[in-house]
Design a protein around this motif. Sequence first.
Motif, PDB file in Angstrom:
ATOM      1  N   ILE A   1     -65.006 -60.481  28.172  1.00  0.00           N
ATOM      2  CA  ILE A   1     -66.003 -61.555  27.291  1.00  0.00           C
ATOM      3  C   ILE A   1     -66.617 -62.261  28.428  1.00  0.00           C
ATOM      4  CG2 ILE A   1     -65.896 -63.766  25.751  1.00  0.00           C
ATOM      5  CD1 ILE A   1     -63.288 -62.770  24.590  1.00  0.00           C
ATOM      6  N   ALA A   2     -65.977 -62.573  29.375  1.00  0.00           N
ATOM      7  CA  ALA A   2     -66.790 -63.382  30.581  1.00  0.00           C
ATOM      8  C   ALA A   2     -67.897 -62.572  31.116  1.00  0.00           C
ATOM      9  CB  ALA A   2     -65.831 -63.836  31.643  1.00  0.00           C
ATOM     10  N   ASN A   3     -67.649 -61.269  31.273  1.00  0.00           N
ATOM     11  CA  ASN A   3     -68.599 -60.441  31.847  1.00  0.00           C
ATOM     12  C   ASN A   3     -69.984 -60.145  30.945  1.00  0.00           C
ATOM     13  OD1 ASN A   3     -69.911 -57.749  32.347  1.00  0.00           O
ATOM     14  ND2 ASN A   3     -68.777 -57.911  34.070  1.00  0.00           N
ATOM     15  N   ALA A   4     -69.612 -60.131  29.387  1.00  0.00           N
ATOM     16  CA  ALA A   4     -70.695 -60.175  28.411  1.00  0.00           C
ATOM     17  C   ALA A   4     -71.141 -61.442  28.588  1.00  0.00           C
ATOM     18  CB  ALA A   4     -70.204 -59.591  27.168  1.00  0.00           C
ATOM     19  N   ILE A   5     -70.614 -62.610  28.825  1.00  0.00           N
ATOM     20  CA  ILE A   5     -71.358 -63.658  28.899  1.00  0.00           C
ATOM     21  C   ILE A   5     -72.368 -63.860  30.023  1.00  0.00           C
ATOM     22  CG2 ILE A   5     -71.010 -66.387  29.114  1.00  0.00           C
ATOM     23  CD1 ILE A   5     -68.467 -66.169  27.890  1.00  0.00           C
ATOM     24  N   THR A   6     -72.123 -63.401  31.146  1.00  0.00           N
ATOM     25  CA  THR A   6     -73.113 -63.446  32.044  1.00  0.00           C
ATOM     26  C   THR A   6     -74.270 -62.592  31.841  1.00  0.00           C
ATOM     27  OG1 THR A   6     -72.067 -61.653  33.241  1.00  0.00           O
ATOM     28  CG2 THR A   6     -70.947 -63.488  33.706  1.00  0.00           C
ATOM     29  N   ARG A   7     -74.315 -61.796  30.935  1.00  0.00           N
ATOM     30  CA  ARG A   7     -75.651 -61.064  30.680  1.00  0.00           C
ATOM     31  C   ARG A   7     -76.486 -61.830  29.706  1.00  0.00           C
ATOM     32  NH1 ARG A   7     -76.890 -57.659  34.406  1.00  0.00           N
ATOM     33  NH2 ARG A   7     -74.934 -56.733  35.564  1.00  0.00           N
TER      34      ARG A   7
ATOM     35  N   THR B   1     -60.096 -69.309  26.881  1.00  0.00           N
ATOM     36  CA  THR B   1     -61.189 -70.074  27.816  1.00  0.00           C
ATOM     37  C   THR B   1     -62.626 -69.435  27.627  1.00  0.00           C
ATOM     38  OG1 THR B   1     -59.287 -70.694  29.377  1.00  0.00           O
ATOM     39  CG2 THR B   1     -61.398 -70.429  30.006  1.00  0.00           C
ATOM     40  N   ALA B   2     -62.426 -68.016  27.788  1.00  0.00           N
ATOM     41  CA  ALA B   2     -63.637 -67.141  27.490  1.00  0.00           C
ATOM     42  C   ALA B   2     -64.538 -67.529  26.654  1.00  0.00           C
ATOM     43  CB  ALA B   2     -63.458 -65.658  27.813  1.00  0.00           C
ATOM     44  N   ALA B   3     -63.751 -67.510  25.188  1.00  0.00           N
ATOM     45  CA  ALA B   3     -64.223 -68.094  24.080  1.00  0.00           C
ATOM     46  C   ALA B   3     -65.139 -69.231  24.206  1.00  0.00           C
ATOM     47  CB  ALA B   3     -63.163 -67.870  22.963  1.00  0.00           C
TER      48      ALA B   3
END
Length: 327
Positions: free
Chosen positions: A173-179, A207-209
């Motif tokens: 999820i965190a990796n997708a957020i950076t994009r 946390t990622a959510a």
Amino acid sequence: MVFANIGYLFLLILLIPYIVWYIMKRKNNEATLQISDARVYAHAPKSYKNYLLHVPFVLRIIALILVILILARPQTTNNWQQSEIEGIDIMLAIDVSTSMLAEDLRPNRLEAAKEVAAEFVNGRPNDNIGITLFAGESFTQCPLTVDHAVLLNLIKDVKCGLIEDGTAVGMGIANAITRLKDSKAKSKVIILLTDGTNNRGDISPLTAAEMAKSFGIRVYTIGVGTNGTAPYPYPVGGSVQYINIPVEIDEKTLTQIAGITEGNYFRATSNSKLKEVYEEIDKLEKTKLNVKQYSKRQEEFQWFALAAFLCVLFEILLRNSVLKKIP
């Protein structure tokens, strides 16, 4: 066909007075040999040269037209084009842990997820879509793009074993957020496909959510797998044996992730169930995207130049052979 120097086409107007001058000149020509009465020649057969008399002039006019077209630089229509389309920004976060090889979905969980992801991309031609893969860690397979041909090729290359095994849902999820975090789109979406429970990574799924929520990103979570146990191919010597492994999807966490980000959780026990996410995505508000497309321009003067050369050549041949004048 377009013209790079379209202003040269106005030179075609100059051909009008030239044609008028030619017509007036033919009318005002005096006969070389004057006779008192020409009725005797009224029924005389006409030579084929009479029909060729104006051909050199026509050839010259055509040659001049072609030369003017060459000066205007004819080109193919391939060029930069900027257009405005409707779409949203979507990152597909796909679990590629080895448990995705279980065959409770056909032919297995990963291939089923890839098939539906490809159908999803084909059904959203105006969206910016990218791919994030995760297992024990996470990386971006393809950043956000509207070039869906490239995206579909990269989906085909997705397989297990690309990265360390495990299930780092939070990292995916965190990796997708950076994009997506710097996107100007009003609707930003992550579609998370996994078949397990978070057991790796430095960032917890919840946390990622919360991070996704702070950036206005919705997360749609999909638990892939049947209930109970699933057949898993296990290599033994030179053959493959199937063992039944328990299906352990953390539905509680996936539901919480979707709830925090105002998304939805789906349980996909078959290939058809995966498609339910489409109906929810279609309800999202769309935003305008500026898309710039490029294709190479090609100069197309060659055929015009060849035709002009042939016209001039035929005119010279006619004037110096069949229609040659004797002083």
